[in-house]
Design a protein around this motif. Sequence first.
Motif, mmCIF file in Angstrom:
data_model
loop_
_atom_site.group_PDB
_atom_site.id
_atom_site.type_symbol
_atom_site.label_atom_id
_atom_site.label_comp_id
_atom_site.label_asym_id
_atom_site.label_seq_id
_atom_site.Cartn_x
_atom_site.Cartn_y
_atom_site.Cartn_z
ATOM 1 N N LYS A 284 0.832 -1.208 0.000
ATOM 2 C CA LYS A 284 0.000 0.000 0.000
ATOM 3 C C LYS A 284 0.864 1.254 0.000
ATOM 4 O O LYS A 284 0.568 2.230 -0.697
ATOM 5 C CB LYS A 284 -0.920 -0.002 1.215
ATOM 6 C CG LYS A 284 -2.046 -1.032 1.146
ATOM 7 C CD LYS A 284 -2.938 -0.936 2.374
ATOM 8 C CE LYS A 284 -4.103 -1.911 2.271
ATOM 9 N NZ LYS A 284 -5.004 -1.830 3.455
ATOM 10 N N SER A 285 1.935 1.230 0.784
ATOM 11 C CA SER A 285 2.822 2.393 0.859
ATOM 12 C C SER A 285 3.461 2.688 -0.490
ATOM 13 O O SER A 285 3.539 3.854 -0.917
ATOM 14 C CB SER A 285 3.905 2.168 1.917
ATOM 15 O OG SER A 285 3.346 2.022 3.210
ATOM 16 N N ILE A 286 3.920 1.652 -1.175
ATOM 17 C CA ILE A 286 4.551 1.839 -2.486
ATOM 18 C C ILE A 286 3.546 2.387 -3.490
ATOM 19 O O ILE A 286 3.860 3.296 -4.277
ATOM 20 C CB ILE A 286 5.149 0.511 -2.982
ATOM 21 C CG1 ILE A 286 6.316 0.066 -2.070
ATOM 22 C CG2 ILE A 286 5.610 0.633 -4.433
ATOM 23 C CD1 ILE A 286 7.460 1.042 -1.994
ATOM 24 N N THR A 287 2.332 1.866 -3.455
ATOM 25 C CA THR A 287 1.292 2.351 -4.364
ATOM 26 C C THR A 287 1.025 3.832 -4.160
ATOM 27 O O THR A 287 0.914 4.615 -5.120
ATOM 28 C CB THR A 287 -0.004 1.555 -4.161
ATOM 29 O OG1 THR A 287 0.224 0.175 -4.474
ATOM 30 C CG2 THR A 287 -1.129 2.084 -5.041
ATOM 31 N N VAL A 288 0.937 4.256 -2.902
ATOM 32 C CA VAL A 288 0.663 5.664 -2.601
ATOM 33 C C VAL A 288 1.844 6.537 -2.987
ATOM 34 O O VAL A 288 1.668 7.635 -3.530
ATOM 35 C CB VAL A 288 0.306 5.837 -1.106
ATOM 36 C CG1 VAL A 288 0.215 7.313 -0.737
ATOM 37 C CG2 VAL A 288 -1.009 5.136 -0.791
#
Length: 306
Positions: free
Chosen positions: A149-153
Amino acid sequence: MNAFETRIAPIVGEGLYGVKIATLQINLGSRCNQQCTHCHLEASPQRKETMTWEVMEQILEVARTSRCCLVDLTGGAPELNPHFRRFLSALHSHGHTVQVRTNLTALQEKDLETLPEFFQDLQIRLVASLPCYLEENVCAQRGPEAYGKSITVLKRLNTLGYGLDPVLPLNLVYNPGGASLPPPQALLEEQYRRELATRFGIQFTRLITLTNMPLGRFRAELSRQNQEHSYRQLLRQSFNPQTVLALMCRHQVSIGWDGTLYDCDFNLALGLPVNHGAPDHIRSFNPGIHSTRRIVTGEHCFACTA
């Protein structure tokens, strides 16, 4: 004088005092979509503490009278506060520079998906927690889905100009996974840049390394592993006198979700409001008194000078 004040006495004399209020740090509540193992505030989805609009209105007045340079919003996950957008809009309309501390994954929560564009429109500065560039380490601290999720954001923030446009800074924050000090910041920043760019094409403004504070869940884990004493000794032995004059508590006031005033977010976690005669609630805020107040210190302060 406690052990910390005895240690810094040759540098600042008796007691540690503020010099100005450059930053208003505001804790919007303890509710968070994560439950990280290192959280000194023990934030979680189960926490209910939330700042009201009434307190926010008082903060808007304090921000005006204090003439601070930066309003720094934190939590928990500050994005989960129901008045978050309204508060940011009000701060922006009053001409304040605003910084939001985000755990990144909150920006994928229901009804928060459009916040990145909202941040971009208001030119909100972002400080994003990414405790490592390796998936295994992030998931160990934050849960199995946190890394993806962090990478996507982060990718999405890059497409909006964050980390690329000078007016849209994207600073990342690293903290160790265990009872150790962070490595040299410049060296680790090089590693973050290389790994995130190579793997995902992600760019950011700068990396900030933080030393874990022996409070909250991190302290509980230290105690469980019988490492609390040795970790506190490590912090004491790593005292760096060059950090003292620039300690954040000397240049800011931290405001809790209920309007209580603290010298820093760590004193907030300990329930230690401002003292030594300074009013401890925002309704009695006094720019002159609070700018030069004597700061409440303790053993935990060695983490900020390690």
